[in-house]
Design an enzyme around this catalytic site. Structure first.
Site, short mmCIF file in Angstrom:
data_model
loop_
_atom_site.label_atom_id
_atom_site.label_comp_id
_atom_site.label_asym_id
_atom_site.label_seq_id
_atom_site.Cartn_x
_atom_site.Cartn_y
_atom_site.Cartn_z
N SER A 68 8.21 5.85 -0.71
CA SER A 68 9.52 6.14 -1.27
C SER A 68 9.47 7.45 -2.06
O SER A 68 8.98 8.46 -1.57
CB SER A 68 9.99 4.96 -2.13
N ASP B 137 13.33 2.46 3.47
CA ASP B 137 12.38 2.64 2.37
C ASP B 137 11.05 1.94 2.64
O ASP B 137 11.00 0.78 3.03
CB ASP B 137 12.99 2.11 1.07
#
Length: 394
Positions: free
Chosen positions: A53, A214
């Site tokens: 991320s 993500d």
């Protein structure tokens, strides 16, 4: 907190940067202390760098400056200390209303067709990364021996697998485990955008005919990629105060808070984000602790020949203060349009600090996280010096 075991003669140090949106500013503060411990213009001290991320963005920022670690950290600090939300996602009224209408039309009315939808438009982040990162420098660093491998993780929505995209100088055997795989490739902008695409908040990204989001989603073993890429000792920079609280409390749970008010949407969303970005790392660290203890019971001959469970030396630095509380103090720093847009969910209240802590890309908040990172790293200065094998002046 450190877990130590006997190392092989060829020690390979990995750096693990976890995800967490704006919380990743904390990592820049920690890394600035690491850079300060090294001689000027030193090369990158971490042969293996793994990010997820927003941590993936920091990871590639370091990888593109592997020939001068301090310069890479300085560039990272410049970005984080001057951040504004509009550099990450659109915050103007018109765009927010359009995004809200598109999301409602597609997900409530079913009129969206096959186009991916999200609550926020993160096209500014794409432009920022494209202008700031020179991805071709990763291969230069690998060829020069400044790096062994670098990776970013993403989640495949079709395959339901956590995918570690990695780039290495030599051929590194891909791996396949339950719901997680390693794929060797040349890293680029799309991998970063996919790794940082928080579910529902930012749109998924298409890579090789599959949509990715993500990397923290279903990443059950965040330490595993570094070990697969050759690291046998790792520095983990977390973005949650849970690990430091657990160590201070000796593993005991704190008192349960009571409230007469029902949870807001932001509170619920904050818990979901925490379960995605925080819980898996904590569970993986606990597993490593157990395996390290188990390896201590193995016969010395077995350990010397690499049989059975190998100990992994781990150094962890995580926030000593709750980041949701810090975010709540800075909630008025949100742009006016976004503040109004999020008011109904409860994100602009003190109780919505957890969700806000991931999205508050504002300089005031990020600078406080940077300073907290510096403070926490300085508190472990001697441990960091020992871990990195640096000379400790008297």
């Amino acid at each position: 907190m450190g877990m130590h075991g006997s190392l092989s003669e060829q020690a390979c140090t990995g750096l693990i940067l976890s995800g967490g949106g704006a919380r990743a500013a904390y990592q820049a503060g920690v890394l600035s202390v690491v850079a300060g411990l090294l001689p000027d213009h030193s090369r990158n001290p971490f042969p293996v760098i793994c990010g997820t991320s927003a941590g993936a963005i920091n990871a590639l920022a370091l990888a593109t400056h592997a020939d001068d670690f301090s310069a890479g950290v300085e560039r990272m600090l410049e970005v984080w200390s001057e951040f504004r939300c509009h550099q990450v996602y659109r915050t103007d009224w018109l765009c927010l209303l359009v995004q809200a209408w598109r999301w409602s039309r597609a997900n409530l009315l079913g009129w969206g067709g096959r186009q991916p939808t999200s609550l926020l438009d993160n096209s500014p982040l794409r432009e920022l990364l494209a202008s700031r990162l020179s991805f071709h420098k990763i291969e230069q660093a690998l060829q020069s021996g400044y790096l062994r491998a670098v990776s970013v993780s993403a989640f495949g929505y079709q395959s339901s697998e956590s995918v570690c995209f990695y780039q290495g100088h030599e051929r590194i055997v891909p791996w396949s485990r339950h719901r997680r795989v390693g794929v060797q490739t040349q890293l680029g902008l799309e991998h970063l955008m996919a790794s940082a695409a928080i579910p529902l908040v930012f749109p998924p990204v298409l890579i090789n005919r599959e949509w990715y989001g993500d990397g923290a989603v279903r990443q059950r073993t965040p330490v595993s990629p570094a070990l697969h890429l050759g690291a046998n000792r790792v520095l983990i920079i977390g973005v949650s105060d849970n690990l430091s609280q657990r160590e201070a409390a000796g593993g005991r749970r704190g008192p349960r808070l009571r409230t007469a008010l029902p949870p807001t949407l932001a509170q619920i969303g904050g818990h979901l984000l925490n379960s995605t970005f925080v819980d898996h790392l904590e569970a993986d660290v606990e597993l490593l602790e157990r395996l390290n203890r188990l390896s201590g019971y193995l016969p010395l001959a077995a350990r010397q020949h690499g049989k059975g469970v190998r100990p992994v030396e781990v150094q962890i630095i995580s926030p000593s203060e709750p980041l949701d509380v810090i975010a709540s103090r800075h909630r008025k720093a949100l742009p006016a349009g976004l503040r109004a847009f999020m008011r109904g969910s409860g994100a602009t209240r003190a109780s919505g600090g957890s969700a806000l802590s991931y999205l508050l890309f504002e300089a005031e908040y990020c600078q406080e996280l940077i300073e907290l990172g510096r403070k926490d790293a300085l508190a472990q200065r001697e441990a960091l010096q020992r871990f990195l094998g640096l000379y400790c002046p008297l």
